[in-house]
Structures are given as C-alpha cells and as structure tokens.
Write an enzyme that holds these catalytic residues in place. Sequence first.
Site, PDB file in Angstrom:
ATOM      1  N   LYS A  76       0.849  -1.194   0.000  1.00 39.22           N
ATOM      2  CA  LYS A  76       0.000   0.000   0.000  1.00 39.22           C
ATOM      3  C   LYS A  76       0.883   1.243   0.000  1.00 39.22           C
ATOM      4  O   LYS A  76       1.943   1.248   0.644  1.00 39.22           O
ATOM      5  CB  LYS A  76      -0.892  -0.046   1.254  1.00 39.22           C
ATOM      6  CG  LYS A  76      -1.903   1.071   1.375  1.00 39.22           C
ATOM      7  CD  LYS A  76      -2.719   0.876   2.660  1.00 39.22           C
ATOM      8  CE  LYS A  76      -3.796   1.934   2.842  1.00 39.22           C
ATOM      9  NZ  LYS A  76      -4.583   1.702   4.076  1.00 39.22           N
ATOM     10  N   SER A 151      -9.548   1.641   3.139  1.00 37.29           N
ATOM     11  CA  SER A 151      -8.715   2.456   2.276  1.00 37.29           C
ATOM     12  C   SER A 151      -7.726   1.645   1.439  1.00 37.29           C
ATOM     13  O   SER A 151      -7.247   2.138   0.430  1.00 37.29           O
ATOM     14  CB  SER A 151      -7.944   3.475   3.115  1.00 37.29           C
ATOM     15  OG  SER A 151      -7.097   2.821   4.031  1.00 37.29           O
ATOM     16  N   SER A 175      -9.636  -0.941   7.212  1.00 37.10           N
ATOM     17  CA  SER A 175      -9.093  -0.761   5.862  1.00 37.10           C
ATOM     18  C   SER A 175      -8.440  -1.971   5.214  1.00 37.10           C
ATOM     19  O   SER A 175      -8.111  -1.916   4.032  1.00 37.10           O
ATOM     20  CB  SER A 175      -8.096   0.387   5.853  1.00 37.10           C
ATOM     21  OG  SER A 175      -8.804   1.589   5.771  1.00 37.10           O
TER      22      SER A 175
HETATM   23  N1  GLN Z   1     -12.795   3.402   6.353  1.00 34.85           N
HETATM   24  C1  GLN Z   1     -12.322   3.850   7.624  1.00 34.85           C
HETATM   25  C2  GLN Z   1     -12.033   5.320   7.547  1.00 34.85           C
HETATM   26  O1  GLN Z   1     -12.416   5.932   6.638  1.00 34.85           O
HETATM   27  C3  GLN Z   1     -11.131   3.067   8.032  1.00 34.85           C
HETATM   28  C4  GLN Z   1      -9.876   3.527   7.424  1.00 34.85           C
HETATM   29  C5  GLN Z   1      -8.685   2.731   7.813  1.00 34.85           C
HETATM   30  O2  GLN Z   1      -8.793   1.670   8.436  1.00 34.85           O
HETATM   31  N2  GLN Z   1      -7.517   3.256   7.467  1.00 34.85           N
HETATM   32  O3  GLN Z   1     -11.417   5.865   8.398  1.00 34.85           O
END
Ligand code: GLN
Length: 476
Positions: A76, A151, A175
């Site tokens: 990532k 994400s 994420s």
């Molecule tokens: N979707 C969640 C957010 O928008 C989690 C993001 C993550 O785990 N980095 O914060």
Amino acid sequence: LESHTSFSDLSKSLGTGKTTCRKVVERYLEQIAKHKALNAFIEVFEDSALSRADEIDLKIADGKAGKLAGMVVGIKDVLCYKDHSSTAGSQILKGYNSPYSSTAVERLESEDAIIIGRQNCDEFAMGSSNENSSYGPAINGIGENRVPGGSSGGSAVSVQMDMCRVSLGTDTGGSVRQPASFCGVYGLKPSYSRVSRYGLIAYGSSFDCIGVFSKNIEDMALTLEVIAGHDPNDATSSTLEVPDYSKPMDEQGPRTIGVIEETLSLEGINPAVLKNTRNFVQQLENAGHKIKMVHSKFLEYALPVYYILTTAEASTNLSRFDGVRYGHRTRDPKNLMELYENTRTEGFGEEVKRRVMLGTFVLTSSYYDAYFTKAQKVRKLIQEELKTQFKEVDFILSPTTPTPAFRLGEKSENILEMYLADIFTAQAPLGGFPAISLPYGKDPEGMPLGIHLMADSFKERELLEFSKKSISLVQN
Ligand code: GLN
C-alpha cells in the site's frame, strides 16, 4: 496462475527449477498490465522487481535463499520502501522518495520476497471506497463499476486479480478487512503492536496496524510470521515472541463462537449479508462448534468514538506535512504562514481536510473533555466489554460489512453512509484485537461477501487456524 496454489507449492517449483523468480515476476507484470484500468497500482517497480528476481534466482541456485524467495508482494502506498516513492495517495507527498524502508518491508526483503509496486489507496488511509485517492479510484475486478472498498483498495484488487501473491495494507478502522470482503479475498488485521509501524505513514497511531491480503491462509500466516515481532524503532511494538504462524496447530476441538446479536439486527443491513452470515454460523454449529449469542452494548458508539479519536490523532500526525520537510511545496509564498497554508490547501484532498479540522476541533481546550476525553473512556469500555466476552468465547463472529461492494459514486455524497461501511470492523482496532475477513458467499448479483472473526489479543495463530478449518468445512 501460480497464485492459485499456495506459496509452498511455488517454492517447490522454484527449488526444482521448474520455474524461476523472473518468470513469476514477469507473469504478475503481465497481469498488472492487463488490468491497468482497475488502477490498483500507483507505481509498478518493474526494474527493481526484475533485478531482485534475478538476484534471488541465483541465491536459490546456490541454496542460500530466504523463506520467502519468490513471494511477490505489493505494498500500500503508505509504506516506505528505500529509494522508492511513497505518497499516501496524496498530492502533498508527490515526489517524496523514501531514504529508508519500513520494518515490515525490510523484513520481507530480508527473506527474499520481491516488492512489485505501490498500491492505490484513499488519501492518508482515510476512506472506505478508494474514491479519496488523489490518483483516481481503484476499481473492483468483480462486477461493473463497483468500489473495491478502502482504504487499502488497490491492495485488495491486486490480490483479487492476481497482480501479486500477497499485499501489505494497513487497517485503522477496517481498511484491510472491509476491502478484502468487497473483493472476495482474505484480509487480516493483527493485534495492535504485533507488527512494527516504523516506516508506515501514520494516520491514527494508537490504531494503525499493518495487515495482509492473500488468497489463502497459508500465505497469510507465512507473511505475518516474517513481518511480526519487536522492533527497537517502534517503541509500541510488542516484545512477545512470534509464534510459528505457518505451522499447523494440534487439533483444537470444538470452539465457542460468539455471535453479536446486534450485528444481525442492525437497520440497513443487506438481506444477502444477513442470510450468508446465518448460513455460515449454522454450518459451524452443524460441525459441532458451540454458538453463543453475545451482546454489544457499545456497538453504536464504536464509529463515533473511532472518528473522534482517529481524527484527533490524524490532526497531530498530519501537521508534519507543512511544505518544509517532505513532498509538495507551494510556489512563491510571501511568508512562513502562507507557505504552510498554501501547501496544505493545495496538497490535501477534501476528506483529509475534513478530518484534520474535525480532529483539531475535538482537541481544542473548550471541547477536549466533551469529546476527546469522553471518547477515550468509551474506547476503554468497548475494549473491556470485548475482553470480558473473550473469557467465554474463542472468537467473535459478525458480517465484515453491512453491504456488499457498492457502486462508484453511490456513497461519496453521503459521508455518514460511507462511514457506516466500517460499523463491524471498528471494534477490533478500538480494542487492539486481531481480526480477519474470510471470503465467503455472494449476493444475488455475484458480489463477494465476507465473514468477520475477531480473537483476543495475540491469538493470531488460533484465529488463522480456525479460519482455515472453518472455510474448508463450509466449502465442502
Ligand atoms: N474506512 C475507515 C475510515 O475511513 C477506516 C480507514 C482505515 O482503516 N484506514 O477511516
């Protein structure tokens, strides 16, 4: 494709000279080119991956290769990799070249894994659909016009479409697990502190975990085994010994599975998700495992607490991007304030700005106790509730997400609906517990669904073992 079988099979073929690392890398590069439209990679490290492959082929011939020789990994775009760029999906880090590698990547390389490129993600890991990437969204390889989740969307799609064997993503509130569920692959978030965060571009430091995407549990276990463990460069990293995650455990017998009642009665949960989860639970029960309904008094507070605390941490973490030290710098500022202001205005996207403002707000002295302190207290309650439940159950089961992958643009106007995508995944990082999403089932339109299992802290080995068992059970 090689990635359909486990890495240990590939390893044998490499050992007998049936194939080479170069060939394996070339094959993945072909897949990446073929699926370019999915926008899974922000940058492909073609040259360095091929030259690493050649080096490792020589080592294999010499009998000196590490245990991940030939493992092709995508990372990532929030993980630093020496002499390569990483931008956290943001314009503010455009042009940043990392002078060092994150510990996780360094450990992979020391066992001769090959890093093939950096993967698309929501800017600074803030999002649930990958639509907040400043490089355009990654697209789900299944269905039409579906988001891959976020994400770590690009990391999930890369594994889904065989553009690498495993991916390293990060999970702060879901994420890794949510995109894994949307894409039909495995996604693991280890316990907090199990894997060093050194060289991970921070979002919410008391939540952030490096996690793994894979197509099977064996590859996941092996990857975790290599990246986990104490690191003097991350004072929070655990000193607990790393178990041999990749070694099968002795027969564990029937287990007790807690099913959170509230996750199955939540308003707005998709009927296919509900049916699929009940079906999975039924099969576990038929196989002799004990099912226990448990309650979560605090489920409805998980998301508000998550958003207060992570935005607070993000507002501090992201203050370092000021145009002085890294990446983008505004042109011709009149003074220092303007340098900061214009750089950040130009460099950050909308969601990042929203969260920095929200986080700054909850940390201001007049609101600190009302929001930040309160949220800290509720975080503790959530953690204690789960801790108590783990005295009675081995794992806690729920759907990974309330819906299958939605369509691009479907939720980008409604921020709260987007935040809801993490309703089931936010609990684990609030408590620091390990959790996994297992690919299981499809909705009537053929979109993948996922089952979420959470375990007590540092029970990754049990979690992986049970995941493997239960998946083979329900598929037979
Ligand atoms: N979707 C969640 C957010 O928008 C989690 C993001 C993550 O785990 N980095 O914060």
